[in-house]
Write a protein that holds these residues in place. Sequence first.
Motif, short mmCIF file in Angstrom:
data_model
loop_
_atom_site.label_atom_id
_atom_site.label_comp_id
_atom_site.label_asym_id
_atom_site.label_seq_id
_atom_site.Cartn_x
_atom_site.Cartn_y
_atom_site.Cartn_z
N GLY A 296 -5.74 -1.76 -9.30
CA GLY A 296 -6.72 -0.73 -8.98
C GLY A 296 -7.83 -1.26 -8.08
O GLY A 296 -8.28 -0.58 -7.16
N ALA B 128 -4.80 5.04 -7.34
CA ALA B 128 -4.78 4.21 -8.54
C ALA B 128 -4.14 4.93 -9.72
O ALA B 128 -3.38 4.32 -10.49
N MET C 126 -8.98 4.80 -13.69
CA MET C 126 -7.52 4.93 -13.73
C MET C 126 -7.07 5.74 -14.94
O MET C 126 -6.19 6.61 -14.83
#
Length: 627
Positions: free
Chosen positions: A40, A52, A150
């Motif tokens: 990420g 991501a 994320m």
Amino acid sequence: MSAVLVLCMVLPLAAGLCALLRCRMEEAIPLSLFALIAVGYTLALAGLLWLAGPTLWLLNLAGGVWAVYVFGVKKALSPRGLWQGGLIFLLLALLFWWLCRGCALTDWDDFSHWGKAVKWMYYTDELYTVPASPDGFKSYPPATAILQYMFLKAGGFAFREDILLYSNAILTAGLLTLPFRGISLRRQPVQGIGLLVLLAVLPGSIYPSYFARASVDGLLGLFAGILILEGFLPGHSAASLWLEILGCFVLALVKSSGTGLAVMAALAIAFVHFRASSRPAAVLPLAAVAAAKLSWTIHLTRMGAGERWVWPGGLTGGIFSLITGRADAYRYTVLQNFLGTIFIRGNYGPGQSIPFVVIPTVFAAVAALTLVSRTKQQRSDARRKILPPAAAMLLITLVFVLTLLYSYLYLFNPAEAMYLASIYRYLDTCTMMLMTGAVVLPCVFAGEKSPWLRLLPAGTLLALMWLFPVGDFLAAVGQAPLRAAQSHNDRVLSSQAAQRIQALGEETPRLQLITADDAGSAALRIDYELLPARLPEQATILMADNKNEEPWVQEISAEAWSRELAQKYDYVYIYCPEDQFIADYGSVFEDDSQIGADRMFRVVVQPDGTARLRCMDEALQDTALSD
């Protein structure tokens, strides 16, 4: 179901890593979390942060498919390496979800950066370092923010603060699973269960707000402690080196001070590899720290974001002037207060009567007792596994404390420095690291046939209960739903204020916010609630005469404020006025009787270049007309 969804974003990838690297889940779970953060972070630096979330699912899909193939179809490995670590992680993760579920942020630091950064990222799909971001701490690294982003995006969640908090808790659970690599629950049930209980209560006992805040001081200490211990725990596999490399990389990106901790952890790991004549492996964790620091510095330079804390030059000269009595007078007050905090004034134990110096003393005593519990034949090997991590943690504590003292002497402004702003929050990073070691060492390394086997974990728990409010943490577990509801109640007024401003229907309203004299707390909360929209740069606390010279107050006369309103603003929203504000600026309002909390006013420009404020609340307007 939210917790289950988050777990599904971690466990398939972890199982795939188990199959790929032939390791146990105790290593694969933290490694999968480190890998997600590293991927990420790389996407974020490349300007592809929006990828991501999908990437997280692709990695988990690949991991899950590979695990099914290796364990189920090919049957190349036994799935026995999955159950212990997976079970420990699930138990910790579910306990931590109970503590995070439904919680809202309430802490100053979360509104100024740790929550604010993630909220900006969620709504803009950009890092909080971009010029348009209102974040005041852009130099702070983004490891936890990346993981939170994320999970929020991959899960399809609305912006939920409990998921934000739970992301840190999942990382905590993954880290706490790693020490079980050195224990078999079937063969060592006393040590295993003792370690599980101790690790479950540890974060919330040392940091009562650990699961209610997005800030990372506690996580930083726990991370450093686990990473140092990793090199000396039994059960290394092909995953261990990757765990060390990515662990050092991520630790350096948790917070600015994480870089120093990561360097010290990497040196401790390098000691293990040098002793094993594996010199290339010794260098890689240090290289990972350098890569994290260098990449983040380059990114900040590209974004034009300066460092929040800049160390002044003349380190030697500053120390010499302090020793020779030529430093500013306030610095000697800082030194006296700091030494008193470390050695005399209490913050731990019964009645908060025990000073910080007792924490490393207790840790050293636990490490020594663990070593003594081994038989004479075992002690040679035990010294190699117990003394180096214990020495590393004590050395890190010493360096951290000296660095903190220098920060108060030369980085903080005099007012904050003299009362040692947030001193225990910073010191508790070391406290968390040391107590992590004090919990893990006796449970993993106590002699198997020693009478200390049962006494050491129990004794460690008693020491924790003596030093920290373990009972308060257990009460918090029982009252978790109530505490979650209280956190939302704490945000009702700021949320309502943001809704009033948003109801104007303007993306960037030219509005001035007026709050009580609260050092900017209300404005900070309202700014957070409004994100990603922003109000103009402004002072929210006004006085005609700032007698106390408060730095957050703008001193301005009623006429000058009236002219400023005419030039810069269309609206004024009064969140909560002080009586002094009404006395100083009542003449600027068309009807000063309408000045009160939660009131919206329109700026009406006058021919002479001044302005009058007209109430926009319909009920109040009707009352004024009838009068």
